[in-house]
Design a protein around this motif. Structure first.
Motif, PDB file in Angstrom:
ATOM      1  N   ASN A 147       4.750 105.080  48.038  1.00 62.17           N
ATOM      2  CA  ASN A 147       3.843 106.194  47.751  1.00 62.17           C
ATOM      3  C   ASN A 147       2.989 106.581  48.959  1.00 62.17           C
ATOM      4  N   TYR A 148       2.520 105.560  49.686  1.00 59.85           N
ATOM      5  CA  TYR A 148       1.656 105.879  50.828  1.00 59.85           C
ATOM      6  C   TYR A 148       2.432 105.916  52.136  1.00 59.85           C
ATOM      7  N   GLU A 149       3.607 105.326  52.118  1.00 50.77           N
ATOM      8  CA  GLU A 149       4.530 105.357  53.258  1.00 50.77           C
ATOM      9  C   GLU A 149       3.895 104.880  54.569  1.00 50.77           C
ATOM     10  N   VAL A 150       3.294 103.669  54.488  1.00 51.00           N
ATOM     11  CA  VAL A 150       2.685 103.096  55.691  1.00 51.00           C
ATOM     12  C   VAL A 150       3.290 101.738  56.053  1.00 51.00           C
ATOM     13  N   SER A 151       4.395 101.372  55.394  1.00 42.73           N
ATOM     14  CA  SER A 151       5.042 100.117  55.748  1.00 42.73           C
ATOM     15  C   SER A 151       6.076 100.389  56.841  1.00 42.73           C
ATOM     16  N   CYS A 152       6.893  99.376  57.121  1.00 44.82           N
ATOM     17  CA  CYS A 152       7.936  99.541  58.127  1.00 44.82           C
ATOM     18  C   CYS A 152       9.094  98.600  57.782  1.00 44.82           C
ATOM     19  N   GLU A 153      10.209  98.821  58.397  1.00 43.46           N
ATOM     20  CA  GLU A 153      11.425  98.072  58.064  1.00 43.46           C
ATOM     21  C   GLU A 153      11.227  96.566  58.198  1.00 43.46           C
ATOM     22  N   GLU A 154      10.549  96.147  59.260  1.00 37.48           N
ATOM     23  CA  GLU A 154      10.382  94.723  59.526  1.00 37.48           C
ATOM     24  C   GLU A 154       9.582  94.044  58.420  1.00 37.48           C
ATOM     25  N   ILE A 155       8.473  94.667  58.039  1.00 38.10           N
ATOM     26  CA  ILE A 155       7.622  94.054  57.014  1.00 38.10           C
ATOM     27  C   ILE A 155       8.292  94.115  55.646  1.00 38.10           C
ATOM     28  N   ASP A 156       8.992  95.200  55.353  1.00 37.46           N
ATOM     29  CA  ASP A 156       9.718  95.276  54.069  1.00 37.46           C
ATOM     30  C   ASP A 156      10.757  94.154  53.968  1.00 37.46           C
ATOM     31  N   PHE A 157      11.427  93.878  55.071  1.00 40.33           N
ATOM     32  CA  PHE A 157      12.412  92.789  55.091  1.00 40.33           C
ATOM     33  C   PHE A 157      11.729  91.458  54.764  1.00 40.33           C
ATOM     34  N   MET A 158      10.575  91.234  55.379  1.00 40.54           N
ATOM     35  CA  MET A 158       9.838  89.980  55.162  1.00 40.54           C
ATOM     36  C   MET A 158       9.430  89.829  53.695  1.00 40.54           C
ATOM     37  N   ILE A 159       8.899  90.906  53.123  1.00 39.82           N
ATOM     38  CA  ILE A 159       8.468  90.863  51.717  1.00 39.82           C
ATOM     39  C   ILE A 159       9.651  90.569  50.798  1.00 39.82           C
ATOM     40  N   GLU A 160      10.782  91.211  51.055  1.00 41.42           N
ATOM     41  CA  GLU A 160      11.983  90.971  50.232  1.00 41.42           C
ATOM     42  C   GLU A 160      12.401  89.505  50.295  1.00 41.42           C
ATOM     43  N   GLN A 161      12.298  88.895  51.470  1.00 44.43           N
ATOM     44  CA  GLN A 161      12.620  87.471  51.604  1.00 44.43           C
ATOM     45  C   GLN A 161      11.646  86.620  50.794  1.00 44.43           C
ATOM     46  N   PHE A 162      10.355  86.933  50.887  1.00 44.76           N
ATOM     47  CA  PHE A 162       9.339  86.142  50.183  1.00 44.76           C
ATOM     48  C   PHE A 162       9.538  86.185  48.667  1.00 44.76           C
ATOM     49  N   GLU A 163       9.988  87.329  48.162  1.00 43.12           N
ATOM     50  CA  GLU A 163      10.144  87.489  46.713  1.00 43.12           C
ATOM     51  C   GLU A 163      11.179  86.525  46.129  1.00 43.12           C
ATOM     52  N   GLU A 164      12.015  85.960  46.965  1.00 42.50           N
ATOM     53  CA  GLU A 164      13.059  85.053  46.474  1.00 42.50           C
ATOM     54  C   GLU A 164      12.544  83.647  46.178  1.00 42.50           C
ATOM     55  N   TYR A 165      11.306  83.359  46.542  1.00 43.76           N
ATOM     56  CA  TYR A 165      10.781  81.997  46.393  1.00 43.76           C
ATOM     57  C   TYR A 165       9.681  81.933  45.331  1.00 43.76           C
TER      58      TYR A 165
END
Length: 355
Positions: free
Chosen positions: A278-296
């Motif tokens: 919605n705010y479009e202030v993230s970036c590919e690198e951080i999105d990748f990190m968050i997706e990894q964290f969600e698996e644990y």
């Protein structure tokens, strides 16, 4: 005037409430035990030296330089405007706060400089007023249209507490922050944002345009129905983030009261995806990190923190996180060629003088 004075001014992290502080919203920051250290003593010239970049500057006139020194010069200008006497000084600045990591090194510098000058001049220091003057320095002198969160958090925080701030009224209260079975971590993504970048100010403008289109003066008057009626898709997304983020802050307060860390974590993830979509202030690198964290399961929640476009991720997790981080870090480095840094976080008091 006093002799040499040493001041420690903390960085800040924000648990939740991102990009709401300049939209009359709710925020929940806290100061962290990483500091800008400022030494000041009377001098015959204005001299400032940065240990981090091994550069110094001397100046006689209080004019903008478009460099790091503007945070110091701007504070002198603003203190004088508010009626404070500022005599010539020699200042040395050092820091263990990573620059550009979304931990508010600029506010730490502004508030710390102000506190040091006022201490040198033997003024009684009103911390709220100091925060407001530092905010004026950032907005009017440096030229970044930030909200009040950073300066308030740096000036007013209390150890073992988060600072709940209603940015519309400027009222604040201390929220006990006892995590017991969990810890807060910050991961520096290694991607640096420039806070003064056009994108940040563009988001502010879009929020103003959204309010105008809805016929409202403040987001505190805005309902979901108002947002749904917006025609322009970008403005609708910006408004949607602001009002849902405000709700998440209030829900996080309730979850902290009952020490429900699973819920707090869920709101952090929700906040991240709103900042991304919605705010479009993230970036590919951080999105990748968050997706990894969600698996644990050991990680309760995580989100991008700070202005965005890089910077840091705040993580609420149990103490297994350091092992998990090693695995995620390897994948991240393989994919992006960047080594992220892990910072463990402890809450801190606001700016203070070393006695």
């Amino acid at each position: 005037m006093n002799g040499k004075i040493v001041v420690y001014s903390p960085g800040r992290a924000n648990l939740i409430g991102e990009h709401t502080d300049y939209n009359d919203g709710f925020i929940l920051p806290f100061a962290i035990k990483r500091y800008v250290k400022i030494e000041i003593e009377p001098s015959k010239k204005f001299r400032v030296f940065s240990e981090q970049i091994k550069k110094g500057i001397e100046f006689n006139t209080l004019e903008k330089t478009n460099s790091w020194a503007d945070y110091v010069i701007g504070m002198i200008v603003k203190l004088k405007e508010h009626g404070y006497d500022v005599k010539l000084f020699n200042m040395k600045i050092d820091s263990d706060l990573p620059m550009g990591a979304g931990l508010s090194s600029s506010a730490a510098l502004e508030v710390g400089v102000g506190y040091a000058i006022l201490s040198m001049m033997n003024y009684d220091i009103n911390r709220e007023e100091l925060a407001k003057i530092a905010h004026e320095c950032e907005v009017e002198f440096v030229g970044v249209r930030c909200g009040i969160m950073d300066q308030y958090a740096v000036a007013l925080s209390k150890e073992n507490h988060a600072l709940f701030i209603d940015t519309m009224t400027r009222e604040y209260k201390y929220i006990p922050f006892h995590l017991d079975s969990a810890r807060i971590y910050l991961v520096d993504s290694g991607i640096k944002h420039e806070l003064g970048s056009s994108e940040y100010n563009k988001r502010r403008k879009q929020c103003e345009l959204a309010l105008e289109a809805m016929g409202k003066k403040s987001f505190r008057e805005v309902t979901m129905e108002d947002v749904e009626r917006l025609i322009e898709p970008v403005l609708k997304k910006r408004a949607l983030h602001v009002i849902t983020e405000n709700e998440r802050v209030l829900k996080t307060l309730s979850a902290l009261e009952t020490e429900n860390l699973q819920l707090v974590g869920r709101y952090l993830y929700e906040s991240h995806y709103s900042l991304k979509d919605n705010y479009e202030v993230s970036c590919e690198e951080i999105d990748f990190m968050i997706e990894q964290f969600e698996e644990y399961a050991d990680i309760y929640g995580a989100r991008i923190v700070g202005a965005g476009f890089g910077g840091s991720v705040i993580v609420l997790a149990n103490e297994n996180f350091e092992r998990i981080f090693e695995k995620v870090s390897q994948k991240y480095t393989t994919k992006f060629g960047i080594i992220p840094k892990l910072l463990t976080v402890e809450t801190s008091d606001g700016v203070f003088r070393l006695e």
